[in-house]
Design an enzyme around this catalytic site. Structure first.
Site, PDB file in Angstrom:
ATOM      1  N   GLY A 101       0.820  -1.201   0.000  1.00 46.72           N
ATOM      2  CA  GLY A 101       0.000   0.000   0.000  1.00 46.72           C
ATOM      3  C   GLY A 101       0.857   1.256   0.000  1.00 46.72           C
ATOM      4  O   GLY A 101       0.531   2.249  -0.660  1.00 46.72           O
ATOM      5  N   ARG A 129      -7.836  -2.924  -1.224  1.00 47.09           N
ATOM      6  CA  ARG A 129      -7.615  -1.765  -0.375  1.00 47.09           C
ATOM      7  C   ARG A 129      -8.080  -0.473  -1.043  1.00 47.09           C
ATOM      8  O   ARG A 129      -7.954  -0.322  -2.263  1.00 47.09           O
ATOM      9  CB  ARG A 129      -6.138  -1.673   0.028  1.00 47.09           C
ATOM     10  CG  ARG A 129      -5.695  -2.887   0.834  1.00 47.09           C
ATOM     11  CD  ARG A 129      -4.237  -2.828   1.212  1.00 47.09           C
ATOM     12  NE  ARG A 129      -3.980  -1.770   2.176  1.00 47.09           N
ATOM     13  CZ  ARG A 129      -2.759  -1.509   2.661  1.00 47.09           C
ATOM     14  NH1 ARG A 129      -1.718  -2.238   2.258  1.00 47.09           N
ATOM     15  NH2 ARG A 129      -2.584  -0.536   3.533  1.00 47.09           N
ATOM     16  N   ASP A 326       1.166   0.017  12.752  1.00 51.46           N
ATOM     17  CA  ASP A 326       1.526  -1.303  12.228  1.00 51.46           C
ATOM     18  C   ASP A 326       1.856  -2.308  13.324  1.00 51.46           C
ATOM     19  O   ASP A 326       1.991  -3.507  13.046  1.00 51.46           O
ATOM     20  CB  ASP A 326       2.734  -1.187  11.283  1.00 51.46           C
ATOM     21  CG  ASP A 326       2.358  -0.574   9.948  1.00 51.46           C
ATOM     22  OD1 ASP A 326       1.185  -0.698   9.537  1.00 51.46           O
ATOM     23  OD2 ASP A 326       3.241   0.035   9.310  1.00 51.46           O
ATOM     24  N   ARG A 357      -7.068  -6.094  10.253  1.00 52.51           N
ATOM     25  CA  ARG A 357      -6.160  -6.636  11.256  1.00 52.51           C
ATOM     26  C   ARG A 357      -6.815  -6.804  12.622  1.00 52.51           C
ATOM     27  O   ARG A 357      -6.416  -7.679  13.392  1.00 52.51           O
ATOM     28  CB  ARG A 357      -4.897  -5.770  11.356  1.00 52.51           C
ATOM     29  CG  ARG A 357      -3.970  -5.965  10.164  1.00 52.51           C
ATOM     30  CD  ARG A 357      -2.741  -5.096  10.223  1.00 52.51           C
ATOM     31  NE  ARG A 357      -1.798  -5.488   9.174  1.00 52.51           N
ATOM     32  CZ  ARG A 357      -0.781  -4.734   8.761  1.00 52.51           C
ATOM     33  NH1 ARG A 357      -0.576  -3.545   9.305  1.00 52.51           N
ATOM     34  NH2 ARG A 357       0.024  -5.168   7.805  1.00 52.51           N
TER      35      ARG A 357
END
Length: 449
Positions: A101, A129, A326, A357
């Protein structure tokens, strides 16, 4: 199935103490930017410590397609002969950004203000995405985007023939969106202004300044205001890429939850816009020493010494989310091995990463016997204490490297082995993960090995 090959099921088993030195790869975010800005400079940029994961290699290939000469001289050492701001050639082929991304959004930005057309695609994960968050502000410069429903790849960008400068307030904390707008602003006349209400990682601002761009950053009542003067001649640089704090998170967190562990992780970036995880771990009681602080390549770095720790659950401040976005998957693993409850708020951005996630971690942790609560913007993990996670499950990775590595780390401390259905995406960001962890004493094996 991964976009980079057949699925590779993997299993991690309870390990003895982790010992030794973890030489993690170069920072992925800085590696992408070094290649891109090198391609937009005039002359030869030399890069050392470049992360040679698939994501970054895909960006190198893309810069070649736009006319730059990008050459590997030795492991981690690369040469980029740039074409200058506004000098991109129109690529003859579709630009495949694989799983990245960051790569696709930054590359869209840097070509959007040149009078060329490029078509972008990626693997199955990247094609899901949303790209509208980048193409919307690029349209303000005069670029046009044609993609699948919902603003998804494959997508063709028609660059602006006569770009205009833009003043843009980023609607969500996103270093990718901010960076795409700044890169587009390089080839627009006048001043492009980006306003972010919450600070995000500032590698682009640091590196743009290093390459000779005129850029100012000011904290105001409306947020952080970044002003870039367009159409500079970027000067080639020598870029030393520090080691990636997001990659370092995996051996660091493994050492914290595997009893008796004591490891060193040298040269890790300590950029304050990236170190939220480490601040959080210390608040949970982590024994982490930050030794030999110094600056490399314009970025603060330190050597980490990490020892097994009895950790306590905490409430992670919502304002910290952008500096550790992240790292929430691996933090949720640490939280499962801590005493008490860890509450993570302001994490809805995790739902539009390589996978959702929050959902992926919640389902995998539940399968391993951990109690989890989730809302759209919140993840709560009820810790089971050191050695308390039952394990014994296979987690679905959804073609997401960080989900795969997080559950493999969990398996090193759980009572029963933890497996993942596909470890192949790990190569996109941390190609030496298996060897590095094995060198510390971790037992992580591929199916059939």
């Amino acid at each position: 199935m991964s976009g980079h090959g057949e699925p590779i099921p993997m299993t991690a088993r309870k390990s003895g103490p982790l010992k030794g030195v973890a030489e993690v790869p170069g920072d992925k975010s800085i590696s992408h930017r070094a290649l891109i800005l090198g391609a937009m400079a005039v002359g030869e940029t030399r890069v050392t410590g470049l992360l040679e994961g698939q994501d970054v290699l895909d960006t190198a290939k893309a810069m070649r397609a736009f006319g730059a000469e990008v050459t590997q001289l030795a492991p981690g050492e690369w040469s980029v002969r740039g074409v200058g701001v506004g000098g991109f050639a129109e690529p003859a082929e579709v630009i495949d950004c694989g799983n990245s991304g960051t790569g696709v959004r930054l590359i869209m930005g840097c070509m959007a203000t040149s009078p060329i057309t490029a078509t972008f695609t990626g693997d199955a994960s990247l094609r899901k995405r949303p790209m509208g968050r980048v193409t919307d502000p690029l349209a303000l410069f005069g670029a046009r985007a044609y993609g699948r429903q919902g603003g998804r790849l494959p997508m063709t960008i028609v660059g602006a023939a006569e770009p205009v400068p833009v003043r843009y307030t980023v609607p969500m904390p996103s270093a990718q969106v901010k960076s795409a707008v700044l890169l587009a602003g390089l080839n627009a006349p006048g001043q492009t202004v980006v306003i972010e209400k919450e600070p995000t990682r500032d590698h682009s601002e640091r590196m743009l300044r290093g390459f000779g761009a005129e850029i100012t950053v000011e904290d105001t009542d409306e947020g952080r205001v970044i002003t870039l003067t367009g159409q500079p001649e970027l000067k080639p640089q020598t870029v030393a890429v520090p080691r990636d704090p997001s990659s370092a998170a995996f051996p660091v967190c493994a050492a914290l939850i595997v009893e008796g562990s004591d490891i060193r992780v040298p040269g890790v970036s300590q950029n304050p816009t990236r170190n939220g995880l480490y601040t959080t771990l210390v608040e949970m009681g982590a024994d982490i020493a930050f030794e030999n602080p110094r600056e490399e390549g314009g970025e603060p770095v330190a050597d980490l010494r990490v020892r097994f720790s009895a950790l306590k659950g905490i409430e992670v401040p919502e304002a910290r989310a952008a500096s550790m976005i992240d790292e929430y998957p691996i933090l949720s693993v640490v939280a499962a091995c801590a005493e008490g409850t860890t509450v993570m708020r302001g994490v809805k951005e995790l739902r539009v990463k390589e996978s959702d996630r929050i959902d992926a971690m919640a389902r995998g942790l539940e399968a391993c016997g951990v109690r989890v609560e989730e809302e759209e913007d919140v993840l709560i993990v009820h810790g089971m204490g050191p050695g308390g996670v039952p394990g014994g499950a296979t987690a679905k990775t959804h073609i997401d490297h960080r989900i795969a590595m997080s559950f493999l780390v969990l398996g090193l401390a759980a009572q029963k082995p933890v497996s993942v259905d596909d470890g192949s995406p790990i190569a996109t960001s941390f190609p030496v993960f298996e060897g590095l962890m094995a060198g510390l004493g971790a037992e992580i094996v591929r199916a059939g090995a």
